[in-house]
Design a protein around this motif. Structure first.
Motif, PDB file in Angstrom:
ATOM      1  N   ALA A 103       2.610   2.282  -2.465  1.00  0.00           N
ATOM      2  CA  ALA A 103       3.806   2.121  -3.293  1.00  0.00           C
ATOM      3  C   ALA A 103       3.773   3.029  -4.508  1.00  0.00           C
ATOM      4  N   SER A 109      -1.573   3.175  -7.819  1.00  0.00           N
ATOM      5  CA  SER A 109      -2.707   3.955  -8.337  1.00  0.00           C
ATOM      6  C   SER A 109      -2.207   5.194  -9.058  1.00  0.00           C
ATOM      7  N   ASN A 160       0.827  -1.206   0.000  1.00  0.00           N
ATOM      8  CA  ASN A 160       0.000   0.000   0.000  1.00  0.00           C
ATOM      9  C   ASN A 160       0.853   1.244   0.000  1.00  0.00           C
TER      10      ASN A 160
HETATM   11  N1  ADP Z   1      -3.686  13.315  -4.062  1.00  0.00           N
HETATM   12  C1  ADP Z   1      -2.619  12.987  -3.276  1.00  0.00           C
HETATM   13  N2  ADP Z   1      -2.071  13.934  -2.507  1.00  0.00           N
HETATM   14  C2  ADP Z   1      -1.010  13.653  -1.722  1.00  0.00           C
HETATM   15  N3  ADP Z   1      -0.433  12.450  -1.661  1.00  0.00           N
HETATM   16  C3  ADP Z   1      -0.911  11.448  -2.401  1.00  0.00           C
HETATM   17  C4  ADP Z   1      -2.060  11.676  -3.250  1.00  0.00           C
HETATM   18  N4  ADP Z   1      -2.344  10.525  -3.891  1.00  0.00           N
HETATM   19  C5  ADP Z   1      -1.425   9.623  -3.452  1.00  0.00           C
HETATM   20  N5  ADP Z   1      -0.574  10.169  -2.561  1.00  0.00           N
HETATM   21  C6  ADP Z   1       0.547   9.515  -1.931  1.00  0.00           C
HETATM   22  O1  ADP Z   1       1.331   8.933  -2.911  1.00  0.00           O
HETATM   23  C7  ADP Z   1       1.774   7.652  -2.507  1.00  0.00           C
HETATM   24  C8  ADP Z   1       1.315   6.611  -3.507  1.00  0.00           C
HETATM   25  O2  ADP Z   1      -0.095   6.446  -3.440  1.00  0.00           O
HETATM   26  P1  ADP Z   1      -0.889   5.434  -4.369  1.00  0.00           P
HETATM   27  O3  ADP Z   1      -0.463   5.637  -5.766  1.00  0.00           O
HETATM   28  O4  ADP Z   1      -2.327   5.595  -4.091  1.00  0.00           O
HETATM   29  O5  ADP Z   1      -0.401   4.043  -3.819  1.00  0.00           O
HETATM   30  P2  ADP Z   1      -1.000   2.598  -4.026  1.00  0.00           P
HETATM   31  O6  ADP Z   1      -2.066   2.668  -5.045  1.00  0.00           O
HETATM   32  O7  ADP Z   1       0.167   1.820  -4.444  1.00  0.00           O
HETATM   33  O8  ADP Z   1      -1.516   2.161  -2.701  1.00  0.00           O
HETATM   34  C9  ADP Z   1       1.218   7.419  -1.134  1.00  0.00           C
HETATM   35  O9  ADP Z   1       2.217   7.762  -0.200  1.00  0.00           O
HETATM   36  C10 ADP Z   1       0.072   8.392  -1.033  1.00  0.00           C
HETATM   37  O10 ADP Z   1      -0.093   8.826   0.287  1.00  0.00           O
END
Ligand code: ADP
Ligand code: MG
Lengths: 254, 409, 632
Positions: A41, A44, A39
């Motif tokens: 990483a 998304s 999570n």
């Molecule tokens: N809109 C956002 N604003 C600030 N930080 C973000 C945002 N979206 C994701 N993050 C951060 O970026 C990192 C990667 O998130 P994400 O791509 O959602 O990871 P995963 O899908 O692998 O769980 C995480 O540390 C998350 O907290």
């Protein structure tokens, strides 16, 4: 043969957080590629950049050799990219059938039709897609009333509506019961094989990943730490470290 | 949605429509001695402070007239409606009064744009309309029509009444503060023109147009003080005036400045200021406590007897509206609209302010107003040295008016 | 204009800014946590002032005048806070399950009721309170006298800002508020008593507004027009600052107040040889600021993208065409209206009222088109009504165009306005969208209000009567009937067409719509333009029906009327706006006739409708009949 998707040196920062840090990979036609990682990483984020929802700070995204970096997602959709979301997104006020019809109408660029009722358009194709995803029985139910697993399936049918070359599926089995998960990926696998479709998906269940993916790439803290076949990745030390923590990795090594 | 729901909703809607539209059919009155029906509409809800006394004045007049046997034996019946405070509703109410209530004539309105809208309606539907309160010059001049008359002194007249005082003060640097809508704008423009004509070396050093009801009084008072005027013409009224007066006082913004002010002597606007009424301002208004003419004394005692309260200017306007209508009806010998219009041209009426007439040339009543100086007495603002200015004395001549009334016959 | 003068005016602005901030802060907190667009917020402010001017002298007689003033202010704030809690517990709490915006309808009804209650309790005359004991003088600054009370006010804004900041940062209650503002699920997951939290937040917000009003005791009289005028300012400040951001609200308050002070200070200026009185801009300064800020920063100065609504209520059921019996009924209603001129021979008033209902129906249906299927609640739809009406009126009076051409001109003007403003608006979401539409409407309003040569200024344009054959009541009615019917059918057709489906899709999930290749911004833009054009037609009819047009046609009041019609009828139902428009027009007409307190009565009726039919009349009836389980 050109890659369906080629990602080069993608970087994305959120304030101090490096969500993506120089990530590069590519997908060949017909390939089922799993993107895994703990999570947070950056999985998304990676999907959202490929899909055009987000702009990378640097790096490029190519689809079928064409640079699409920074294009809006609706343009990318028309280039043959289907997408499902980590939290399934469908049109709650429409029936399942109408959802797919809407996706079909959108894919055909026919949204600026002002006269003919939309429910009479592309009915058979929509039914066919629902059948393929096992949703035919729910065709007339409002999407808001569907069970979550069915919503995920419906979303898949919608993602397929544009006859995409590439499918991006962010956690297609999230929120499903264990038994359903395998089924879902098997369905995806079957559809991709029959359509010659490349798929990039993320998944938490290793059984599912190792059972179905052609190739696996691994993200940790925004960096790509492994890229290889199922067996290569399964035995990769750094992957084990990321997933099992330091001691477990040491034990495994020893 | 499901069909049964449609069905229900449509049924409900239809039922409500039919009910509402049919209702009036069952309320047709069947009177013995057929009354003369006066349809009156006004912004009671939007302007309660001014219009409550106005309504009382009207009702007093109706009662007096009916007690005295009505007009040619027919009693007056007042059908009073809220105009919703906007022209759209006002026109519907006017239609309602004319079509459903079958009134013989229309009267009322307070706000200028509503007065103008109803006047347009009256012209179109050929209904007699006596505009009671609206001040805009357009009502009798540029947008005047055959069927519309107006009682209260217009903006132009009110300004002209203050002009002698402004001229006599012989000040050079004037500032103007006015509410930013047609009344304020035209008052300011008229004042500038009239004063410039009378005193060519006058200079207007500051103009503040403030949003109606939302004045930012501190900055406005300060901006005026910064312009260092030696005289100010004020058009503010109501809450805006109260705020402005208090801020100007605290900041000493008007110290040593000569101020002439429209309407500020009307009890409606003066009384809420209580002991902060700005002494020394020259104002138009209604000093009910200082008018000793027999007509006014009679009105005053009748009003106080009926309501246990002193009259406001609105009371006088309401009262005089009804008296005018009665006089017009009597002269016309009935309710025929065309005859009534003809009767009103040059109609002589006696009201609490004494005798006046409705001019044939522009349908404006010559009822005047009082000009005086504000002072404090027993913690309350009053007008001292009030003098009555006859409206006829400040109106342009019939020939000039003809050019101002292009549309009317 | 000297630098001293400008500086001094800037200090003046700070005092006004504090007043703005206090109303806005409460609104911001309430919205942040409960997602209620509280239309009664200005009423709390007004009540605060009325209570203060009443209580201060009373308390003064017990504990001495000077203390009475301050105790009166505190007491007023507390009473208003208690009232806020009461309202939340007895009324709003019942409505959290209704679709978004139904709370707005309820609070709007409250605004009406409270205004009449104040009229009943305090009478129509303005009440000027005492000056602040100990602070009634002034101090010299930059060679000018600055009222001490202004200094006090200028300080109280930052003081309340700091107090609120500490409350939010240091206390458990504050942490809950912040959590609820940012992530609603978390609060629910933590097992917090949400009902209590909401009540307390509502009381806090109301109390701050009451305090803001009470503090004005030394500066302005209590008057019945305060509620609406303050409400507009409060919305502007909250939105400019960013919904839910307290420091944003303060900064926005300063920005707005300083913009106004600057316009006032500049007075009459010469620009390019034109003489322009800058003070006239104070009429719309706040809305100009808001439009600029929202165009540059779609979530205000400090706002973040809104998390999804608290409890949006159940999803909208799928749209279905009329079934055979329903179609019959619709036809019957059409026939009834078509026959209205005949009915008019018996009941002469019927066509008059029916004409107003037609105009209202077209107006409401056009609003519903973007609000229901489009999911974009416009708070400034009157702009297009007004543009249509003014366009028509101008074409008739100044250009002397024949009636049909003038009508078409009106539609064209409205469509042009909608295309122009829509381009900016559709980029925004939710409340920000609503507020940008409101800002544009206010700008249009102020132009109409002040451009004497073209629009007739505050009085408007007159003699806009149509020509033969539309000059008779029947002729105009029938024409209006045909236009309205055509407009309604067109909109209905559009909703079911692929375009309407795309619009609904974008409402349900913008993400999905974009990912499926729907050009959401363009679809919304076109929808906005179409709605504007149809609304313009309603405006044109209105101008002809009334024979005149004035800026009120563009006022906030008319925009709100539109919202009320759509919501009363049912935003989730296609015939909802038509039913709502009919019901509202009938109601207003009959209620206005019955009592002096017609606003309160109207408010109570709206409240009853909201409580009985939380989905609107049409929506409620349909829901009552649908089997449970049809929707989530
Ligand atoms: N809109 C956002 N604003 C600030 N930080 C973000 C945002 N979206 C994701 N993050 C951060 O970026 C990192 C990667 O998130 P994400 O791509 O959602 O990871 P995963 O899908 O692998 O769980 C995480 O540390 C998350 O907290
Ligand atoms: Mg993720």
């Amino acid at each position: 043969m050109t890659a369906i998707l080629e990602v080069r040196e993608l970087t994305k920062h959120y304030g101090g957080v490096r969500a993506l840090d120089g990530v590069s990979f590519s997908i060949a036609p017909g390939e089922l590629l799993a993107l895994i990682g703990p999570n947070g990483a950056g999985k998304s984020t990676c999907f959202n950049i490929v899909n055009g929802q987000l702009r990378p700070d640097s790096g490029t995204v190519r689809i079928l050799g064409r640079d699409v970096t920074g294009l809006p997602s609706r343009r990318i959709a028309h280039l043959g990219v289907g997408r499902t979301f980590q939290v399934a997104a469908v049109f709650g006020s429409m029936t399942a059938l109408e959802n797919v019809q809407a996706a079909l109408i959108a894919a055909r660029g026919a949204v600026f039709g002002f006269w003919r009722p939309a429910t009479t358009i592309a009915r058979d194709e929509a039914m066919a897609l629902l059948e393929q995803t096992g949703m035919a029985g729910e065709a007339e139910r409002p999407a808001a009333a569907l069970a979550y697993g069915d919503v995920k399936r419906l979303e898949l049918a919608m993602a397929l509506a544009g006859d995409p070359k590439l499918l991006l599926m962010d956690e297609p089995t999230a929120g499903m019961a264990a038994a359903e998960r395998g089924e879902m990926i098997a369905l995806v696998q079957k559809l991709t094989r029959s359509r010659g479709l490349a798929v990039l998906f993320t998944e938490h269940s290793m059984d599912v990943v190792f059972g179905h993916a052609d190739r696996v790439i691994v993200l940790a803290r925004g960096r790509l730490i492994a890229d290889g076949t199922v067996d290569e990745v399964r035995t990769d030390l750094r992957v084990r470290e990321v997933y099992l923590g330091g001691t477990a990795a040491a034990e495994a090594a020893g | 949605m499901g069909y049964s729901s449609c069905l229900r909703a449509a049924l409900t809607g239809a039922a409500m429509t039919v009910a509402a539209l049919a209702l009036p059919a069952f309320t047709l009155p069947a009177p013995a001695a057929e009354p003369i029906r006066i349809g009156e509409l006004n912004s009671y809800k939007a302007q309660p402070a001014f219009l409550d006394p106005y309504r009382k004045g009207m009702q007093l007049a109706v009662k007096e007239i009916n007690d005295a046997g009505g007009v040619d034996g027919r009693p007056l019946e007042l059908i009073s409606r809220d105009d919703g405070g906007n022209p759209g509703d006002a026109i519907r109410v006017a239609e309602d009064l004319v079509t459903r209530e079958k009134v013989d004539l229309l009267a009322g309105t307070f706000l200028s744009h509503i007065g103008l809208a109803v006047s347009g309606f009256a012209g179109k539907r050929k209904v007699f309309f006596l505009a009671a309160e609206p001040l805009t010059d357009k009502l009798t001049w540029s947008d005047g029509n055959r069927y519309t008359f107006r009682l209260r002194p217009s903006t132009y007249m009110q300004v002209a009444m203050l002009l002698p005082a402004a001229k006599a003060a012989q000040r050079k640097r004037w500032a103007i503060v006015y509410p930013n809508y047609e009344y304020g704008q035209s008052a300011a423009a008229t004042f500038k023109k009239l004063l410039k004509d009378a005193q060519p070396d006058v200079e207007f050093v500051e103009e503040q147009a403030t949003p109606l009801g939302k004045i930012d009084a501190g900055p406005v008072a300060q901006a005026i003080a910064d312009a260092k005027p030696d005289a100010v013409f004020n058009v503010l009224f109501g809450p805006d005036l109260a705020k402005f007066v208090r801020e100007a006082d605290t900041r000493g913004a008007l110290e040593g400045t000569y101020v002439v002010s429209l309407l500020s002597g009307e009890p409606e606007y003066l009384d809420p200021l209580k002991d902060e009424a700005p002494a020394g301002w020259v104002v138009t208004g209604y000093p009910w406590y200082a008018i000793t003419t027999p007509e006014h004394m009679a009105f005053l005692s009748a009003y106080q007897k009926a309501y246990g309260d002193y009259p406001r200017l609105g009371s006088v306007v309401g009262y005089t509206t009804i008296k005018s209508i009665a006089a017009g009806l009597k002269k016309a010998g009935g309710t025929d609209t065309e005859k009534l219009v003809d009767a009103f041209r040059g109609l002589e009426v006696v009201g609490p302010f004494g005798p006046f007439s409705y001019r044939a040339s522009d349908h404006q009543a010559t009822m005047g107003a009082y000009v005086g100086i504000l002072a404090l007495k027993d913690g309350q603002g009053i007008m001292v040295q009030p003098s009555y200015v006859d409206g006829a004395s400040v109106l342009p001549s019939d020939a000039e008016v003809k050019a101002l009334r292009p549309a009317a016959d | 204009m000297s630098l001293d003068a400008l500086l001094f005016q800037a200090v003046n602005g700070l005092a006004s800014a504090s007043g703005l901030f206090l109303v806005a802060a409460g609104l911001s907190i309430i919205f942040g946590v409960t997602r209620i667009v509280n239309m009664a917020h200005g009423s709390f402010y007004m009540l605060g002032l009325y209570l203060a001017v009443t209580l201060a002298p009373k308390i003064g007689t017990w504990i001495g005048g000077p203390f009475g003033f301050w105790a009166g202010i505190l007491a007023a704030a507390l009473v208003v806070a208690a009232l806020g809690a009461l309202i939340e517990m007895t009324l709003l709490r019942r409505l959290y399950g209704a679709p978004e915006l139904y709370q707005l309808l309820a609070t709007f009804a409250l605004l009406l009721v409270i205004n009449d209650a104040a009229l009943f309790l305090w009478g129509p005359e303005d009440i000027l309170g005492p000056r602040a004991p100990g602070l009634s003088g002034s101090v010299m600054l930059l060679g000018r006298r600055l009222p001490e009370y202004d200094i006090f006010l200028a300080l109280i804004g930052p003081a309340v800002l700091i107090g609120l900041h500490l409350l939010l940062a240091r206390t458990r209650f504050g942490r809950l508020i912040r959590a609820a503002t940012q992530d609603r699920e978390m609060v629910a997951a933590l097992g917090i008593n949400e009902a209590l939290l909401f009540t307390m937040v509502f009381a806090l917000g109301a109390g701050i507004a009451g305090l803001g009003g009470a503090l004005q005791m030394a500066r302005e009289p209590a008057s019945l027009t305060l509620d609406l005028s303050v409400l507009g300012d409060a919305f502007v400040v909250v939105v400019v600052g960013g919904m839910g951001s307290i420091r944003g609200a303060y900064l926005a308050a300063v920005l707005v107040a300083e913009a106004k002070a600057l316009c006032t200070a500049l007075g009459v200026v010469d620009i390019f040889g034109f003489t322009f009185n800058m003070s006239r801009l104070t009429l719309v300064a706040e809305f100009l600021v808001m439009a600029l800020v929202l165009i540059v920063r779609p979530h205000g100065l400090f706002g973040r993208p809104q998390p999804p609504a608290a409890r949006g209520g159940p999803a909208e059921p799928p749209l279905r065409p009329f079934s055979a019996p329903a179609r019959l009924l619709a036809l019957a209603a059409v026939a009834l209206f078509a026959a209205m001129p005949l009915i008019g021979t018996l009941v002469s008033y019927a066509p008059v009222l029916a004409l107003d209902m037609l105009v209202a129906a077209l107006f409401a249906a056009s609003l519903h088109f973007i609000m229901g299927p489009g999911g974009m609640a416009s708070f400034g739809h009157a702009a297009y009504f007004g543009l249509g009406a003014y366009g028509t009126a101008y074409a008739v009076t100044a250009l002397s165009l024949p009636t049909p051409l003038a009508f078409a001109t009106g539609i064209g003007v409205a469509a042009f306005g909608a295309v122009l403003f829509g381009w900016f608006c559709v980029r925004l979401e939710g409340v920000y969208f609503a507020m940008l539409t409101l800002a544009f409407a206010q700008i249009v309003w102020s132009v109409a209000f002040q451009w004497e040569e073209v629009t007739g200024g505050s009085n408007g344009l007159f003699d806009v009567w149509p020509e033969w054959p539309f000059d008779s009541r029947t002729g105009l009615y029938l024409a209006a009937f045909v236009v309205t019917l055509a407009g309604l059918l067109l909109l209905r057709r559009l909703v079911f067409a692929p375009f309407g489906m795309a619009l609904r899709a974008a409402r349900d999930s913008r993400l999905r719509a974009e990912a499926s290749g729907i050009p959401v911004a363009r679809v919304r833009w076109l929808a906005f333009a179409l709605a504007g054009a149809v609304c313009g037609a309603a405006g044109g009819l209105f101008a002809f029906a009334k024979g005149s047009i004035s800026p009120e046609a563009i006022s906030v009041g008319r925009s709100i009327d539109g919202l009320v019609m759509v919501l009363i009828g049912g935003v989730q139902s296609l015939i909802g706006p038509v039913v709502g428009a009919g019901a509202f027009t009938l109601l207003q007409d009959s209620v206005m006739r019955e009592t002096d307190y017609w606003r309160a009565l109207l408010g109570l009726i709206i409240l009853a409708v909201v409580l009985l039919f939380p989905f609107g009349i049409a929506g409620g009836l349909s829901r009552g009949l649908r089997r449970p389980g049809g929707a989530r």
